[in-house]
Design a protein around this motif. Structure first.
Motif, PDB file in Angstrom:
ATOM      1  N   LEU A  51       0.833  -1.205   0.000  1.00 54.83           N
ATOM      2  CA  LEU A  51       0.000   0.000   0.000  1.00 54.83           C
ATOM      3  C   LEU A  51       0.867   1.254   0.000  1.00 54.83           C
ATOM      4  O   LEU A  51       0.603   2.217  -0.725  1.00 54.83           O
ATOM      5  CB  LEU A  51      -0.922   0.010   1.232  1.00 54.83           C
ATOM      6  N   ILE A  52       1.916   1.240   0.803  1.00 60.24           N
ATOM      7  CA  ILE A  52       2.779   2.413   0.917  1.00 60.24           C
ATOM      8  C   ILE A  52       3.525   2.674  -0.390  1.00 60.24           C
ATOM      9  O   ILE A  52       3.625   3.819  -0.856  1.00 60.24           O
ATOM     10  CB  ILE A  52       3.773   2.225   2.079  1.00 60.24           C
ATOM     11  N   GLU A  53       4.028   1.616  -1.004  1.00 58.11           N
ATOM     12  CA  GLU A  53       4.864   1.808  -2.189  1.00 58.11           C
ATOM     13  C   GLU A  53       4.064   2.082  -3.462  1.00 58.11           C
ATOM     14  O   GLU A  53       4.646   2.281  -4.522  1.00 58.11           O
ATOM     15  CB  GLU A  53       5.797   0.613  -2.362  1.00 58.11           C
ATOM     16  N   ALA A 107       6.395   8.704  -3.416  1.00 59.75           N
ATOM     17  CA  ALA A 107       7.008   9.571  -2.406  1.00 59.75           C
ATOM     18  C   ALA A 107       7.582   8.776  -1.239  1.00 59.75           C
ATOM     19  O   ALA A 107       8.337   9.322  -0.425  1.00 59.75           O
ATOM     20  CB  ALA A 107       5.982  10.579  -1.886  1.00 59.75           C
ATOM     21  N   PHE A 108       7.242   7.479  -1.141  1.00 62.74           N
ATOM     22  CA  PHE A 108       7.686   6.655  -0.008  1.00 62.74           C
ATOM     23  C   PHE A 108       8.349   5.366  -0.500  1.00 62.74           C
ATOM     24  O   PHE A 108       7.949   4.801  -1.530  1.00 62.74           O
ATOM     25  CB  PHE A 108       6.500   6.301   0.894  1.00 62.74           C
ATOM     26  N   ARG A 109       9.324   4.908   0.258  1.00 66.34           N
ATOM     27  CA  ARG A 109       9.986   3.634  -0.045  1.00 66.34           C
ATOM     28  C   ARG A 109      10.165   2.850   1.256  1.00 66.34           C
ATOM     29  O   ARG A 109      10.730   3.377   2.227  1.00 66.34           O
ATOM     30  CB  ARG A 109      11.344   3.876  -0.701  1.00 66.34           C
ATOM     31  N   VAL A 110       9.677   1.627   1.284  1.00 66.51           N
ATOM     32  CA  VAL A 110       9.839   0.770   2.454  1.00 66.51           C
ATOM     33  C   VAL A 110      11.248   0.203   2.428  1.00 66.51           C
ATOM     34  O   VAL A 110      11.597  -0.591   1.551  1.00 66.51           O
ATOM     35  CB  VAL A 110       8.791  -0.354   2.475  1.00 66.51           C
ATOM     36  N   VAL A 111      12.061   0.617   3.395  1.00 65.82           N
ATOM     37  CA  VAL A 111      13.464   0.191   3.412  1.00 65.82           C
ATOM     38  C   VAL A 111      13.674  -1.055   4.250  1.00 65.82           C
ATOM     39  O   VAL A 111      14.695  -1.732   4.104  1.00 65.82           O
ATOM     40  CB  VAL A 111      14.380   1.323   3.917  1.00 65.82           C
ATOM     41  N   LEU A 126      -3.870   5.983   5.073  1.00 71.07           N
ATOM     42  CA  LEU A 126      -2.479   5.825   5.503  1.00 71.07           C
ATOM     43  C   LEU A 126      -1.564   6.799   4.763  1.00 71.07           C
ATOM     44  O   LEU A 126      -0.736   7.490   5.373  1.00 71.07           O
ATOM     45  CB  LEU A 126      -2.024   4.388   5.282  1.00 71.07           C
ATOM     46  N   LEU A 127      -1.708   6.872   3.447  1.00 75.08           N
ATOM     47  CA  LEU A 127      -0.857   7.763   2.666  1.00 75.08           C
ATOM     48  C   LEU A 127      -1.125   9.228   3.003  1.00 75.08           C
ATOM     49  O   LEU A 127      -0.191  10.046   3.064  1.00 75.08           O
ATOM     50  CB  LEU A 127      -1.059   7.507   1.173  1.00 75.08           C
ATOM     51  N   GLU A 128      -2.379   9.577   3.257  1.00 72.55           N
ATOM     52  CA  GLU A 128      -2.704  10.943   3.660  1.00 72.55           C
ATOM     53  C   GLU A 128      -2.010  11.298   4.972  1.00 72.55           C
ATOM     54  O   GLU A 128      -1.431  12.383   5.122  1.00 72.55           O
ATOM     55  CB  GLU A 128      -4.218  11.117   3.799  1.00 72.55           C
ATOM     56  N   GLN A 129      -2.058  10.369   5.928  1.00 71.71           N
ATOM     57  CA  GLN A 129      -1.429  10.623   7.219  1.00 71.71           C
ATOM     58  C   GLN A 129       0.086  10.712   7.092  1.00 71.71           C
ATOM     59  O   GLN A 129       0.729  11.554   7.728  1.00 71.71           O
ATOM     60  CB  GLN A 129      -1.804   9.521   8.210  1.00 71.71           C
TER      61      GLN A 129
END
Length: 464
Positions: A22-24, A28-32, A123-126
């Motif tokens: 969901l995050i990726e 703008a976000f990358r799960v490291v 989640l992405l909004e937050q």
């Protein structure tokens, strides 16, 4: 710009995969990295220095609340909690928000695709709001440092630009110097009609010391191991059994019970209405700790939160506040000495009742601005109560809910309006919107809002 680095923490491999995916979806976000429990999360956060973390609440070895406590001591950063809908999970989530979590979302049900989409959007909004708030605060602090370090002879001292107000009202000195007494608050003429209710006798609540008061950590967090940090932060926490049996002073044991039927007789002339969102649970704790038990006005609060969580929030706040804090119910008559939390999933309005003064009215009308409860809806109901001295407050939160109706109340001659200053807001959204509309008579840091309200309501028994 490089994407923000994220660590996802959950004991379920399946949920770690879902949340990471969901995050990726947003570049703008990358799960490291991911972690399976709180202890592993603390290790990876200290070593990898991510920008933001999603944290499951209930996990083995070290749960989300315990891990959050360590993280906020060792390496503070935005943490978004993922909560289940069981009662224990909701209680722990409220404690996590109080301990410094940025916000929370409910875990998605894998059986419902629409729910997964909704969770992704929330989640992405937050996460975006958390990063924007972090960057805005860094800029604000940098400007403050420049201002403080600027040589006095280099330039004349500039006067802060205050919002243009529809009516001239002095900003209290509380905004400049914590603990200082400010000038007399603006008062409107006494109402022709009093709201008549019964305020039950109750013993004065004992003033509580703030959690952690008097304890200072001398060592730099980065100079210690995760095990040492964890032990230091958690060793003074009560055990689960102690937490169940120990009640701080001022809890419900020393307060009157509240029923929906309400009571009759004794007068009050004033009411406080509060709106908040992201960062609200922690802000409400600070606010309600500072309002005395004999405060002569009911307090009605809209905090953006899903159904069921608001009951846990009210129960938690009730353990800290000298007031009796309850989740509002349909038909409850308002009484001084009580604070009412709007239930998630319902708009809350304040309406007159011939026999009981003012009462709570709950509706399931459509969300307003995406919110139910909505601060604007609650504030709008106060427009119909001109004989009441109304004190309106907006604290930390994303968006602009409440600002439009605060402006209408201000223009209609409401007694006082308060906004939390950027200095203490987790997210300077809702208060900022009101300030920009020119309808705020008192802009105060969080720790001074309660004292400002006591002065504005005219208790006369509080010193600050």
């Amino acid at each position: 710009m490089s994407p923000y680095k994220v660590i996802v923490v959950d004991d379920s491999a399946f949920m770690r995969k879902i949340v990471s995916d969901l995050i990726e979806k947003d570049p703008a976000f990358r799960v490291v990295d991911t972690a399976v429990n709180g202890k592993e999360a603390v290790d990876k956060i200290l070593s990898q220095q991510p920008d933001i973390v999603t944290m499951d609440v209930e996990m083995p070895v070290m749960n989300g609340l315990e891990a959050l406590t360590v993280i906020m001591q060792a390496h503070p950063l935005p943490v978004i909690m993922l909560s289940g809908i069981n009662e224990a999970g909701m209680r722990e989530t409220i404690k996590a928000l109080e301990a410094g979590a940025f916000d929370f979302i409910r875990k998605p049900s894998v059986a419902h695709a629409q729910q997964i989409d909704d969770v992704r959007d929330a989640l992405l909004e937050q996460m975006k709001a958390a990063m924007a708030a972090k960057e805005r605060r860094a800029l604000w602090k940098a400007e403050e440092e420049k201002r403080k370090n600027k040589p006095a002879a280099a330039a004349p001292v500039s006067t802060p630009v205050l919002p243009k107000l529809g009516r001239k009202r002095p900003l209290p000195d509380l905004a400049k110097e914590p603990g200082a007494r400010n000038g007399a608050a603006a008062q409107e003429s006494a109402p022709d009609k009093e709201i008549v209710l019964h305020k039950p006798d109750k013993p004065k609540a004992t003033k509580l010391s703030k959690p952690g008061a008097g304890k200072k950590h001398q060592d730099s967090p980065n100079s210690r191991t995760t095990r040492e940090l964890t032990h230091q932060v958690l060793e003074s926490a009560p055990s689960a059994e102690e937490a169940k049996t120990t009640k701080p002073a001022g809890t419900d044991a020393a307060k009157p019970n509240r029923t929906a039927e309400g009571r009759a007789a004794t007068a009050y002339k004033q009411l406080v209405a509060v709106g908040c969102s992201t960062g609200g649970p922690r802000a409400l704790k600070t606010l309600l700790e500072g309002i005395p038990a004999d405060f002569p006005a009911p307090v009605v609060i809209v905090q953006h939160m899903p159904p069921n969580f608001t009951k846990s929030l009210a129960q938690r706040l009730n353990t800290f506040s000298p007031l009796t804090v309850v989740e509002a119910e349909q038909g409850m008559a308002l009484e001084p000495g009580f604070a009412y939390i709007a239930p998630g999933g319902y708009h809350t309005k304040i309406v007159p009742d011939q026999s009981r003064g003012l009462m709570i009215s709950l509706t399931e009308e459509s969300p307003v601005g995406g919110h139910r409860p909505s601060v604007d809806v609650m504030f709008e109901s106060l427009l119909e109560l001109p004989s009441l001295k109304r004190h309106v407050v907006l604290m930390t939160g994303m968006g602009s809910d409440g600002a439009k109706m605060m402006k209408r109340l201000y223009d209609a001659g409401v007694t006082s309006t308060f906004a939390e200053s950027e200095e203490t807001c987790i997210v300077y959204g809702m208060p900022r919107s009101a300030v920009e509309l020119g309808c705020v008579s008192h802009v105060l840091p969080l720790h001074n809002i309660a004292a400002g309200l006591v002065q504005a309501v005219g208790n006369g028994k509080q010193t600050y």
